[in-house]
Design an enzyme around this catalytic site. Structure first.
Site, mmCIF file in Angstrom:
data_model
loop_
_atom_site.group_PDB
_atom_site.id
_atom_site.type_symbol
_atom_site.label_atom_id
_atom_site.label_comp_id
_atom_site.label_asym_id
_atom_site.label_seq_id
_atom_site.Cartn_x
_atom_site.Cartn_y
_atom_site.Cartn_z
ATOM 1 N N SER A 280 0.873 -1.178 0.000
ATOM 2 C CA SER A 280 0.000 0.000 0.000
ATOM 3 C C SER A 280 0.906 1.222 0.000
ATOM 4 O O SER A 280 2.069 1.128 0.424
ATOM 5 C CB SER A 280 -0.851 0.008 1.275
ATOM 6 O OG SER A 280 -1.459 1.270 1.452
ATOM 7 N N TYR B 280 -2.713 -1.121 10.335
ATOM 8 C CA TYR B 280 -2.599 -1.334 8.882
ATOM 9 C C TYR B 280 -1.257 -0.788 8.380
ATOM 10 O O TYR B 280 -0.524 -1.468 7.660
ATOM 11 C CB TYR B 280 -3.770 -0.622 8.191
ATOM 12 C CG TYR B 280 -3.831 -0.818 6.686
ATOM 13 C CD1 TYR B 280 -4.305 -2.009 6.146
ATOM 14 C CD2 TYR B 280 -3.435 0.190 5.809
ATOM 15 C CE1 TYR B 280 -4.378 -2.199 4.773
ATOM 16 C CE2 TYR B 280 -3.507 0.017 4.435
ATOM 17 C CZ TYR B 280 -3.985 -1.184 3.925
ATOM 18 O OH TYR B 280 -4.054 -1.362 2.556
HETATM 19 P P1 NAD Z 1 -10.780 -6.645 -0.937
HETATM 20 O O1 NAD Z 1 -11.408 -6.539 0.396
HETATM 21 O O2 NAD Z 1 -11.652 -6.797 -2.128
HETATM 22 O O3 NAD Z 1 -9.726 -7.842 -0.983
HETATM 23 C C1 NAD Z 1 -9.109 -8.398 0.135
HETATM 24 C C2 NAD Z 1 -9.219 -9.914 0.005
HETATM 25 O O4 NAD Z 1 -8.461 -10.536 1.037
HETATM 26 C C3 NAD Z 1 -10.687 -10.402 0.149
HETATM 27 O O5 NAD Z 1 -10.980 -11.257 -0.942
HETATM 28 C C4 NAD Z 1 -10.663 -11.190 1.459
HETATM 29 O O6 NAD Z 1 -11.560 -12.282 1.474
HETATM 30 C C5 NAD Z 1 -9.211 -11.658 1.482
HETATM 31 N N1 NAD Z 1 -8.772 -12.048 2.821
HETATM 32 C C6 NAD Z 1 -8.857 -11.348 3.982
HETATM 33 N N2 NAD Z 1 -8.365 -12.068 5.000
HETATM 34 C C7 NAD Z 1 -7.952 -13.256 4.484
HETATM 35 C C8 NAD Z 1 -7.354 -14.415 5.043
HETATM 36 N N3 NAD Z 1 -7.096 -14.505 6.360
HETATM 37 N N4 NAD Z 1 -7.062 -15.437 4.204
HETATM 38 C C9 NAD Z 1 -7.324 -15.372 2.877
HETATM 39 N N5 NAD Z 1 -7.887 -14.288 2.307
HETATM 40 C C10 NAD Z 1 -8.207 -13.246 3.100
HETATM 41 O O7 NAD Z 1 -9.867 -5.345 -1.072
HETATM 42 P P2 NAD Z 1 -8.693 -4.985 -2.092
HETATM 43 O O8 NAD Z 1 -8.682 -3.521 -2.193
HETATM 44 O O9 NAD Z 1 -8.790 -5.773 -3.338
HETATM 45 O O10 NAD Z 1 -7.402 -5.405 -1.254
HETATM 46 C C11 NAD Z 1 -6.370 -6.230 -1.762
HETATM 47 C C12 NAD Z 1 -5.042 -5.801 -1.180
HETATM 48 O O11 NAD Z 1 -4.711 -4.506 -1.669
HETATM 49 C C13 NAD Z 1 -5.025 -5.691 0.347
HETATM 50 O O12 NAD Z 1 -3.812 -6.210 0.856
HETATM 51 C C14 NAD Z 1 -5.098 -4.197 0.590
HETATM 52 O O13 NAD Z 1 -4.494 -3.814 1.810
HETATM 53 C C15 NAD Z 1 -4.308 -3.698 -0.601
HETATM 54 N N6 NAD Z 1 -4.577 -2.286 -0.930
HETATM 55 C C16 NAD Z 1 -5.806 -1.885 -1.370
HETATM 56 C C17 NAD Z 1 -5.995 -0.545 -1.681
HETATM 57 C C18 NAD Z 1 -7.312 -0.027 -2.191
HETATM 58 O O14 NAD Z 1 -7.467 1.193 -2.256
HETATM 59 N N7 NAD Z 1 -8.244 -0.844 -2.566
HETATM 60 C C19 NAD Z 1 -4.959 0.364 -1.524
HETATM 61 C C20 NAD Z 1 -3.736 -0.083 -1.056
HETATM 62 C C21 NAD Z 1 -3.554 -1.414 -0.765
#
Ligand code: NAD
Length: 256
Positions: free
Chosen positions: A144, A157
């Site tokens: 992130s 986080y």
């Molecule tokens: P999202 O909530 O759609 O995806 C997160 C996924 O992780 C979900 O499918 C959830 O079921 C899975 N998950 C959570 N705990 C788990 C576990 N214990 N075992 C297996 N799977 C698990 O959100 P996203 O935005 O697609 O996030 C994906 C990654 O990107 C994350 O690491 C998040 O921190 C990072 N991220 C997202 C953003 C954003 O703006 N969307 C920005 C920076 C970083």
């Protein structure tokens, strides 16, 4: 086809960025293991439908990535199916918004368990398999912008993502002799379920966009494009780096 016949694991791939990466990898010729968190019928159905849409060689694999026995079983399942593992994407992640003074131990541990301990577990189990195969391999963490920039009320986080940054830099050194590249992708604000509350609130959405020089949220496929490069042979000499996919968010410095 930039990932022809490579075997790739994408954690947390039933939604958002992970789904975008899994779709793109499949389109680039990879055999994809779509990981989903056990316990939710919705996640399981989404992951199975997704894997089925990629064709007969993709699989949906359940595992709570914060549990060693789950991660080891998942990697064994992938190797049993495809014979090897070439690419592991640490994408699964959670966040909890809470003023630091009110955060409980349980909340802190939950975020660290998935975002940092989970990334460690998957990296270690995947790297052991890659070394066993004689290398090479690719480890990519979806960290992130908060691996580097602070975010009040998201201390656990930020700590987890900062930890992933240092883990990546260490592993880039330790795993280089095995020709395993280790890199991070640091997304800014991407339109995914993790941001649903902001996306659904026009005022919060407008405020968020005002911080982004590019003037909009990013899309999962824009993160996936960089993941394809880092997973492909084209990034052979790239290791120990963070690639920001943030529309310029990290360059936004408010001076006044
Ligand atoms: P999202 O909530 O759609 O995806 C997160 C996924 O992780 C979900 O499918 C959830 O079921 C899975 N998950 C959570 N705990 C788990 C576990 N214990 N075992 C297996 N799977 C698990 O959100 P996203 O935005 O697609 O996030 C994906 C990654 O990107 C994350 O690491 C998040 O921190 C990072 N991220 C997202 C953003 C954003 O703006 N969307 C920005 C920076 C970083």
């Amino acid at each position: 086809m930039r990932l022809q016949d490579k075997v790739a694991l994408v954690t947390g791939a039933s939604s958002g960025i992970g789904k975008g990466i899994a779709e793109r990898f499949a389109a680039e010729g990879a055999h994809v293991a779509v990981n989903y968190r056990p316990g939710g019928a919705k996640d399981m159905e989404a992951a199975q439908a997704e894997a089925a849409s990629f064709g007969p060689t993709a699989i949906a694999v359940s595992a709570d990535i914060s549990k060693r026995e789950d991660v080891e079983r998942m990697v064994q399942e992938i190797v049993a199916k495809f014979g090897r593992l070439d690419i592991a994407i640490n994408n699964a992640g959670i966040e909890i918004k809470k003023p630091f003074l009110e955060v409980t131990d349980d909340e802190w541990n939950k975020v660290i368990a998935v975002n940092l301990f989970g990334a460690y577990l998957v990296s270690q189990v995947a790297a052991r398999q890659m070394v066993k195969q004689g290398g090479p391999g690719k480890l990519i963490n979806i960290s992130s912008v908060h691996e580097d920039i602070p975010f009040p009320e998201y201390t656990a986080y930020c700590a987890s993502k900062g930890g992933v940054r240092m883990m990546m830099r260490n592993l880039a050194m330790e795993l280089a002799p095995y020709k395993i590249n280790v890199n991070n992708i640091a997304p800014g604000a991407i339109a995914t379920p993790i941001n649903q509350a902001v996306l659904d609130d026009p005022v919060a959405s407008k405020n968020a966009i005002s911080e982004i020089p590019w003037g909009r949220f990013g899309k999962p496929e824009e993160v996936a494009s960089v993941a394809v490069f880092l997973a492909s042979d084209e990034s052979e000499y790239v290791t120990g780096s963070t690639y920001y996919v943030d529309g310029g968010l990290t360059q936004q410095v408010t001076l006044y």
